[in-house]
Design an enzyme around this catalytic site. Sequence first.
Site, short mmCIF file in Angstrom:
data_model
loop_
_atom_site.label_atom_id
_atom_site.label_comp_id
_atom_site.label_asym_id
_atom_site.label_seq_id
_atom_site.Cartn_x
_atom_site.Cartn_y
_atom_site.Cartn_z
N LYS A 172 0.80 -1.21 0.00
CA LYS A 172 0.00 0.00 0.00
C LYS A 172 0.85 1.28 0.00
O LYS A 172 0.57 2.22 -0.75
CB LYS A 172 -0.92 -0.03 1.22
CG LYS A 172 -1.66 1.25 1.51
CD LYS A 172 -2.52 1.09 2.74
CE LYS A 172 -1.70 0.80 4.00
NZ LYS A 172 -1.18 2.01 4.66
N ARG A 181 -7.90 5.39 9.91
CA ARG A 181 -7.78 4.06 10.51
C ARG A 181 -9.02 3.66 11.29
O ARG A 181 -9.21 2.50 11.61
CB ARG A 181 -6.59 4.02 11.48
CG ARG A 181 -5.28 3.73 10.83
CD ARG A 181 -4.23 3.54 11.92
NE ARG A 181 -2.89 3.80 11.41
CZ ARG A 181 -2.12 2.88 10.84
NH1 ARG A 181 -2.55 1.65 10.71
NH2 ARG A 181 -0.93 3.19 10.41
N ARG A 192 10.90 -10.36 4.61
CA ARG A 192 11.07 -8.91 4.52
C ARG A 192 12.14 -8.39 5.49
O ARG A 192 12.21 -8.79 6.63
CB ARG A 192 9.72 -8.29 4.84
CG ARG A 192 9.73 -6.82 5.04
CD ARG A 192 8.35 -6.29 4.90
NE ARG A 192 7.73 -6.00 6.17
CZ ARG A 192 6.71 -5.17 6.32
NH1 ARG A 192 6.14 -4.62 5.28
NH2 ARG A 192 6.22 -4.93 7.51
N ARG A 250 12.35 -7.29 11.21
CA ARG A 250 11.55 -6.79 12.32
C ARG A 250 10.84 -7.93 13.02
O ARG A 250 10.33 -8.85 12.38
CB ARG A 250 10.52 -5.78 11.81
CG ARG A 250 11.17 -4.63 11.09
CD ARG A 250 10.27 -3.45 10.98
NE ARG A 250 9.08 -3.72 10.18
CZ ARG A 250 8.26 -2.76 9.76
NH1 ARG A 250 8.49 -1.51 10.06
NH2 ARG A 250 7.20 -3.07 9.05
N ARG A 307 -1.36 -9.39 13.64
CA ARG A 307 -1.51 -8.04 13.07
C ARG A 307 -2.59 -8.01 12.00
O ARG A 307 -3.34 -7.04 11.87
CB ARG A 307 -0.19 -7.55 12.48
CG ARG A 307 0.84 -7.15 13.52
CD ARG A 307 2.20 -6.95 12.90
NE ARG A 307 2.22 -5.82 11.98
CZ ARG A 307 3.12 -5.68 11.00
NH1 ARG A 307 4.03 -6.61 10.81
NH2 ARG A 307 3.10 -4.63 10.23
#
Length: 223
Positions: free
Chosen positions: A21, A98, A136, A167, A178
């Site tokens: 995104k 959000r 990632r 991460r 998440r």
Amino acid sequence: MHMKTDGHKNVILMGPPGSGKGTQAKNLAEHLGVYYFGTGDLMRQEAKNGTEYGKIFQQVWDHGQGELVPDEITEKFVEEKFSQIDFGQGVVFDGYPRTLHQAIQLERKFTEAGEDFIVLDIEVADKSLVDRMATRKVCHECGKIFFHADLQHITDCSKCGGALFKRQEDEPAVVQKRLDVYEHQTKPLIDFFTKQGKLVTIDGEPPIEEVEREILEKIKINE
Ligand SMILES: [Zn+2]
């Protein structure tokens, strides 16, 4: 409201973490020649400048254990940033709204400005997202994201030379959590924009360039 024949210049991009995104939002804003309003970038800028907001954001990032900046702080911050935007010139939103409340606020802004907008929802299957995030790595310095960094033996950022790190929030179990949170959080927004006839779904599975083509196609108005 005036009719435009050249397509939408106000776009809200939605999509789960790992959907691409952010990249799409930046490319789109550049393509359209409009303002890019990314809450993530704006917040990082505040932190870099050491402003009062920036100190709060940094505190959350350093000690929040992966938690997001609380909505009420984000809302106040964004409200101030809004005053710097000319809603008539076109904006691409990334990371905002959000919550349903934020969506209603933003819709009101557009209405007040006599502007139309479109919401693009980038859809990617959970399994694909988990796979993507597992490979990632992120640049410590500039935040640029690299997929399959290990396979390509990349250890430094191609943009700034910063060190890449994996991460903790990209671990599969955390990613799934998440994604659940994202779906739960955004469901009301999706419903809201769908009812308003603003929502357009984008298939986020193909490579970036293909997704980009679909986005450009969908923001044209054919009436
Ligand atoms: Zn970098």
